[in-house]
Design an enzyme around this catalytic site. Structure first.
Site, PDB file in Angstrom:
ATOM      1  N   LYS A 113       0.841  -1.263   0.031  1.00 29.34           N
ATOM      2  CA  LYS A 113       0.158  -0.037   0.018  1.00 29.34           C
ATOM      3  C   LYS A 113       0.767   1.305   0.067  1.00 29.34           C
ATOM      4  O   LYS A 113       0.270   2.373  -0.663  1.00 29.34           O
ATOM      5  CB  LYS A 113      -0.998  -0.050   1.082  1.00 29.34           C
ATOM      6  CG  LYS A 113      -1.952  -1.220   1.282  1.00 29.34           C
ATOM      7  CD  LYS A 113      -2.872  -1.327   0.279  1.00 29.34           C
ATOM      8  CE  LYS A 113      -4.017  -2.117   0.778  1.00 29.34           C
ATOM      9  NZ  LYS A 113      -3.619  -3.714   0.747  1.00 29.34           N
TER      10      LYS A 113
HETATM   11  C1  LIG Z   1      -4.040  -4.575   0.286  1.00 26.58           C
HETATM   12  C2  LIG Z   1      -3.626  -6.103   0.144  1.00 26.58           C
HETATM   13  C3  LIG Z   1      -3.769  -6.831  -0.681  1.00 26.58           C
HETATM   14  C4  LIG Z   1      -4.919  -6.958  -1.776  1.00 26.58           C
HETATM   15  O1  LIG Z   1      -4.849  -5.859  -2.711  1.00 26.58           O
HETATM   16  P1  LIG Z   1      -6.077  -5.294  -3.670  1.00 26.58           P
HETATM   17  O2  LIG Z   1      -5.552  -4.247  -4.435  1.00 26.58           O
HETATM   18  O3  LIG Z   1      -7.072  -4.795  -2.583  1.00 26.58           O
HETATM   19  O4  LIG Z   1      -6.505  -6.454  -4.468  1.00 26.58           O
HETATM   20  C5  LIG Z   1      -3.062  -8.186  -0.692  1.00 26.58           C
HETATM   21  N1  LIG Z   1      -1.768  -8.305  -0.006  1.00 26.58           N
HETATM   22  C6  LIG Z   1      -1.773  -7.173   0.947  1.00 26.58           C
HETATM   23  C7  LIG Z   1      -0.655  -7.522   1.876  1.00 26.58           C
HETATM   24  C8  LIG Z   1      -2.400  -6.233   0.904  1.00 26.58           C
HETATM   25  O5  LIG Z   1      -2.160  -5.275   2.052  1.00 26.58           O
END
Ligand SMILES: *Cc1c(COP(=O)(O)O)cnc(C)c1O
Length: 494
Positions: A113
């Site tokens: 993120k």
């Molecule tokens: C948010 C997240 C995901 C999923 O990603 P999306 O963009 O919501 O599909 C997968 N793994 C981790 C560690 C995340 O923080």
């Protein structure tokens, strides 16, 4: 370049307006009216550049109301050496043979993120300036664990912004919770919701569409915006690392330009894999888009049958950031696959909110299956995959393990052994207890101690900021029923 809404394609907003608003008033998601392309010459040129330069260049294609100087400055600030613990920012690493891993967790909160949420505050601040906005933006976030922390870290003490985060009380790891409730910054707020991620996300969506609340807040000098992956400013920075990984594979001699690379992405809200789809749409030679889910396998079924059906049990798993039954960003893909049919998309989304289900037509389904492969991996498969890669001296987290496992399933099922990259979305140190158990170690009692324990058994150093959590005092302890999230927001913005 202008932006439309997936539910109203006659809308025309600038990038700055789309980023400032986050979500369209009609409930749709902002999407570029047209997609720029990346030629072979451009990709060859990007091979010679740093990650920061690649980011400014690719983003610039979509943000013509931002200057090159602005974008370079944002990129240097977002992906600086004091924020990311490797100069490559998002390195690819060979795991064996034709398999590579794209490590997206070298940022300040140790989850992918950060790749977008270090950039979004820069884009949003500039968007407030460009649109002459004098109100304060209040960012409302529903988080399955990683977004909340990364968003607060990005927005902490950014002028003209406040940020309020809601997380499911029993749906995040101890480390994730501790990261959030110890967040610094005078403009941040955090509250647990009794319920799961979908409850938190629905609450936030409800507040967004409540005109009375909007008016009340406007009177107090605030407007609401979003840092969830429905915001275009979240998706765009993620397109960059798929292009960048392709360049890195060329530089490593693993491929030559034009070779198709399969990407496998552990998926929840469909933001990350959508960015990969957009990289492909721009002309990056991407092969199959492999969508990996955990036991919450609504997307696997959708890709295999064309039926999206959220009427199924919700499972709490060891990969909590993927415990999602409503993948918001799928709406952008539907818009694209339907050839920009906003009425059709609106209809599907209405059915989804009314009945929890919709079915796409045969033409769209054929396109979907041509582009995507869907697979899922349960808890045992996740554990086995962590153990197998650990035996090969590579420590991965639970979400990444889901991707590695589904990539393997894809290869066995299709016989496609081509070069493939799986996305690694979190540091193993964010999910220590599961990773310890999978590696055959019994976790000691206190979760903060797990970090030191995992360091001792694996010999891999923990990210500095996670190691520093030990002994930090929580600043926030609020809990709310999901029906009362409105009150929390109104109190926060007194
Ligand atoms: C948010 C997240 C995901 C999923 O990603 P999306 O963009 O919501 O599909 C997968 N793994 C981790 C560690 C995340 O923080």
């Amino acid at each position: 370049m202008k932006y439309l809404s997936t539910r109203d394609k006659s809308l025309r907003l600038t990038a700055a307006e789309a980023i400032k608003m986050g979500l369209s008033r009609d409930g749709g998601l902002f999407t570029p009216v047209e997609f720029p392309t990346l030629s072979e010459q451009e990709i060859q040129m990007l091979c010679q550049k740093t990650y920061q330069q690649r980011a400014a260049y690719v983003m610039g294609k979509f943000l013509d109301d931002f200057s090159d100087e602005e974008l370079s400055a944002f990129s240097d600030a977002a992906y600086s050496a004091d924020k990311f613990d490797t100069p490559d920012v998002a390195p690819v690493r060979q795991v064996g043979g034709q398999t590579w891993c794209l490590e997206l967790w070298h940022g300040p909160t140790s989850a992918f993120k950060d790749m977008a949420l270090q950039m979004l505050p820069q884009l949003l601040s500039a968007s407030l300036r460009k649109t002459g906005e004098d109100k304060t933006a209040c960012i409302l976030v529903a988080t399955s664990g990683d977004t909340g922390k990364a968003a607060m870290e990005g927005f902490a003490d950014v002028p003209q912004t406040k940020i309020m985060v809601f997380y499911p009380r029993d749906g995040v790891s101890e480390i994730q919770k501790l990261q959030m409730v110890t967040q610094r910054g005078d403009n941040v707020g955090v509250c647990a919701v009794v319920g799961n991620f979908d409850d938190a996300q629905n609450g936030v969506k409800r507040i967004f569409s409540d005109t009375a609340i909007r008016e009340e807040l406007a009177g107090r000098g605030y407007f609401l915006s979003s840092a969830n992956s429905i915001n275009w400013g979240r998706i765009l920075p993620q397109v960059v690392y798929y292009v960048s990984a392709y360049c890195d594979l060329m530089n490593a001699g693993a491929i030559v330009y034009g070779d198709r690379v399969n990407y496998c992405v552990p998926t929840g809200n469909f933001g990350n894999i959508l960015a990969c789809y957009y990289a492909k749409k721009m002309g990056t030679p991407v092969g199959k888009l492999i969508c990996a889910s955990n036991r919450n396998d609504v997307l696997t079924d959708f890709i295999r049958t064309g039926v999206y059906d959220r009427n199924r049990p919700f499972h709490t798993t060891m990969s909590p950031s993927m415990d999602i039954l409503i993948s918001s960003n799928l709406e952008r893909l539907l818009f694209d696959l339907s050839g920009g049919n906003d009425a059709l998309v609106r209809g599907y989304m209405e059915q989804l909110s009314r009945t929890g289900r919709y079915e796409i037509g045969a033409g769209m389904k054929a396109k979907l299956q041509d582009l995507f492969y869907g697979g899922f991996c349960g808890e045992a498969g996740t554990t086995d995959t962590i153990a197998a890669l650990y035996a090969d001296h590579y420590l991965i987290d639970t979400h990444t393990a889901v991707a590695a496992n589904v990539l393997q399933q894809y290869r066995v099922e299709t016989g496609d052994e081509g070069v493939a990259v799986f996305a690694s979305t979190a540091s193993p140190y964010k999910f220590c207890d599961s990773v310890l158990e999978a590696s055959g170690e019994a976790p000691v009692s206190d979760s903060v101690e797990h970090i030191a324990q995992l360091e001792a058994v694996s010999g891999v150093k923990a990210p500095r900021r996670l190691a520093e959590l030990k002994g930090k005092q929580p600043r926030f302890d609020g809990v709310t029923e999901k029906e009362k999230m409105e009150d929390i927001v109104l109190n926060f913005l007194r």
